[in-house]
Design an enzyme around this catalytic site. Structure first.
Site, PDB file in Angstrom:
ATOM      1  N   GLY A  62       0.825  -1.203   0.000  1.00 31.74           N
ATOM      2  CA  GLY A  62       0.000   0.000   0.000  1.00 31.74           C
ATOM      3  C   GLY A  62       0.861   1.255   0.000  1.00 31.74           C
ATOM      4  N   SER A 105       5.157  -5.211  -3.164  1.00 30.57           N
ATOM      5  CA  SER A 105       4.928  -3.780  -3.297  1.00 30.57           C
ATOM      6  C   SER A 105       5.535  -3.006  -2.120  1.00 30.57           C
ATOM      7  CB  SER A 105       3.425  -3.511  -3.446  1.00 30.57           C
ATOM      8  OG  SER A 105       3.198  -2.229  -3.974  1.00 30.57           O
ATOM      9  N   ASP A 136       4.399  -6.078 -14.879  1.00 23.94           N
ATOM     10  CA  ASP A 136       4.015  -5.032 -13.925  1.00 23.94           C
ATOM     11  C   ASP A 136       4.641  -3.709 -14.337  1.00 23.94           C
ATOM     12  OD1 ASP A 136       3.263  -3.549 -11.668  1.00 23.94           O
ATOM     13  OD2 ASP A 136       4.942  -4.296 -10.474  1.00 23.94           O
ATOM     14  N   HIS A 183       1.830  -7.234 -11.166  1.00 24.36           N
ATOM     15  CA  HIS A 183       2.241  -6.840  -9.825  1.00 24.36           C
ATOM     16  C   HIS A 183       1.857  -7.890  -8.782  1.00 24.36           C
ATOM     17  CE1 HIS A 183       3.520  -3.656  -7.050  1.00 24.36           C
ATOM     18  NE2 HIS A 183       2.455  -3.895  -6.308  1.00 24.36           N
TER      19      HIS A 183
END
Length: 482
Positions: A124, A219, A404, A456
């Protein structure tokens, strides 16, 4: 603050969020824009390249009887023949603030008593490891188009490990705090809370105390995972402290260094025919993405042009169709349903589902924008932390889905170059079911693996190849070239 007030705050924080990875929604970019503007305003580099932790006494609460209470009898709509145990619930990490983190454990159908324990973290910052990681990527189930029933994911990672999904930090998914100021947090507090969670969870599940332990994530978990791993190794040295048997970490399409994130992304755009030669040359000529450098107006203008040129290509998988009424008419490389996030949203907001998960009633969302927008401190790079982990002797793998555009394979390669490690096993194709599954290179104290045709969210797009690479990671062997 009372629980009723907490629920109001939690709801209000989540009103404006969208599905993680949904078309046009990019929580990492939103957070990075805010952090970069702060750096420009304050005109200073990160206070220290290496995140520092000072040891403080870890809260350990009573866990008697909580494991049995957390066992999931049956998830609504789950298919027949489920042959593994599931648990979910809350672990308190700060009883004074009323801060509690939600987890979901999917044990292995076979050899659960000997298979390793793997902690999975989504990024996030502010996105759900349960909704994203478990329900969309590597967990045992997928949500069907009716928002009400589940299908078995035959390539789930709990086939080879007991997988623990943690919603972190508080305010993400079902995790919460009774103190609203806890929703303004940072990397260091997130690592400390995750560590406190683990110490308490191991008291609740003592059979895992001596088990081999791994951490994996993607991420922004490129920050979470190495920082938590470093904290574990540091605290393992303290007398009378629970020793967590950390064996390795795996970082997927991971944001680990801001300079290489920018240079790698725009180079990827150019080499994949998303931006023109002129825009790419404008970025190269006008942008200095190194720490402490000033971003000029000309650089900003060319970056805007790059985003405009990208148009509505799905950032997280540049060859995927968008979620739309016409999405089924466009073939996808991976055959992954681009509307999956909508099905998960509907399923996890069903009251009977939340009850079965032992979750507090809340409007669940895949990401909490408030957390990303108010992140207090985001180190420019965590590469020094990764270097420390490489030197510690644990297994360090970086993997990358090669379609990605958000944290592309070029970014991962540039980041590895900055680690200045030496090649031990040269780049070669690894095979899965008679086809190239991706490519791998073995460095000193580091392994880099690509997963061909994956975006991703690697296990979503290429579940078979993802499980194959993950199995190799747990075995400590490079993926096979035959």
């Amino acid at each position: 603050m009372k629980i009723a007030s907490h629920l109001f705050v939690h709801l209000s924080l989540l009103v404006i969020v969208s599905c993680y990875g949904g078309n046009g929604y990019d929580p990492l970019e939103n957070a990075l824009k805010i952090q970069r503007s702060r750096r420009t305003t304050l005109n200073h580099a990160s206070k220290d390249l290496e995140v520092k932790y000072s040891y403080s006494q870890v809260y350990v609460g009573p866990q008697d009887g909580l494991k049995d209470a957390d066992k999931i009898t049956k998830l609504p709509g789950q298919p027949a023949g489920v042959d593994f145990d599931q648990y979910s619930g809350y672990v308190t990490v700060d009883p004074i603030h009323g801060r509690a983190l939600f987890y979901y454990l999917a044990e292995s159908p076979v050899n659960s008593s000997t298979n390793p324990l793997v902690l999975w973290l989504n990024g996030g910052p502010g996105c759900s490891s349960f909704g994203g990681g478990a329900m969309m990527e590597l967990g045992p189930f997928r949500v069907n188009t009716d928002n009400a029933t589940l299908s078995r994911n035959k390539h789930a990672w709990n086939n080879v490990a007991n997988v623990l999904f943690l919603e972190s930090p508080a305010g993400v998914g079902f995790s919460y705090s009774n103190t609203s100021s806890d929703y303004i947090t940072d990397d260091v507090q997130t690592a400390k809370d995750s560590y406190t969670f683990l110490i308490n969870w191991l008291e609740r599940f003592p059979e895992y105390k001596t088990r081999d332990f791994y951490i994996a994530g993607e991420s922004y978990a490129g920050h979470y995972v190495p920082q938590l791993a470093k904290l574990i190794l540091q605290n393992n040295k303290i007398a009378n402290q629970t020793v967590i048997n950390l064996k390795g970490i795996a970082l997927g399409n991971a944001y680990v260094d801001d300079e290489t994130e920018n240079t790698g992304m725009y180079d990827y755009f150019w080499t994949h025919a998303i931006i023109s030669d002129e825009i790419h040359e404008g970025i190269i000529s006008n942008c200095n993405f190194s720490e402490g450098a000033t971003i000029t107006d000309a650089c900003n203008e060319y970056q805007k042009q790059a985003y405009a040129a990208k148009s509505n290509v799905y950032f997280y998988d540049i060859y995927a169709p968008l979620c739309s009424p016409f999405s089924n008419s466009t073939p996808s490389i991976s055959r992954f349903d681009p509307c999956t996030g909508n099905y998960i949203l509907g399923y996890l907001n069903t009251p009977v589902v939340q009850q079965s998960l032992h979750a507090k009633p809340v409007h669940w969302e895949s990401c909490n924008d408030f957390i990303g927008a108010h992140w207090k401190d985001m180190p420019f790079t965590v590469l020094p932390v990764i270097q420390d982990l490489m030197a510690s002797g644990i297994s360090v793998w970086i993997y990358s889905g090669d379609t990605d555009g958000r944290v592309p394979v070029t970014t991962s390669r540039y980041s590895i170059n900055k680690l200045q490690t030496t090649v031990e096993t040269p780049w070669y194709p690894w095979m899965y079911q008679g086809e190239v599954g991706g490519y791998v290179v073995g460095y000193q104290n580091l392994t880099f693996v690509t997963i061909r045709g994956a975006g991703h969210f690697v296990p979503s797009y290429q579940p078979g190849r993802a499980l194959a690479f993950f199995t190799s990671f747990l075995e400590g062997k490079l993926p096979a070239n035959h």
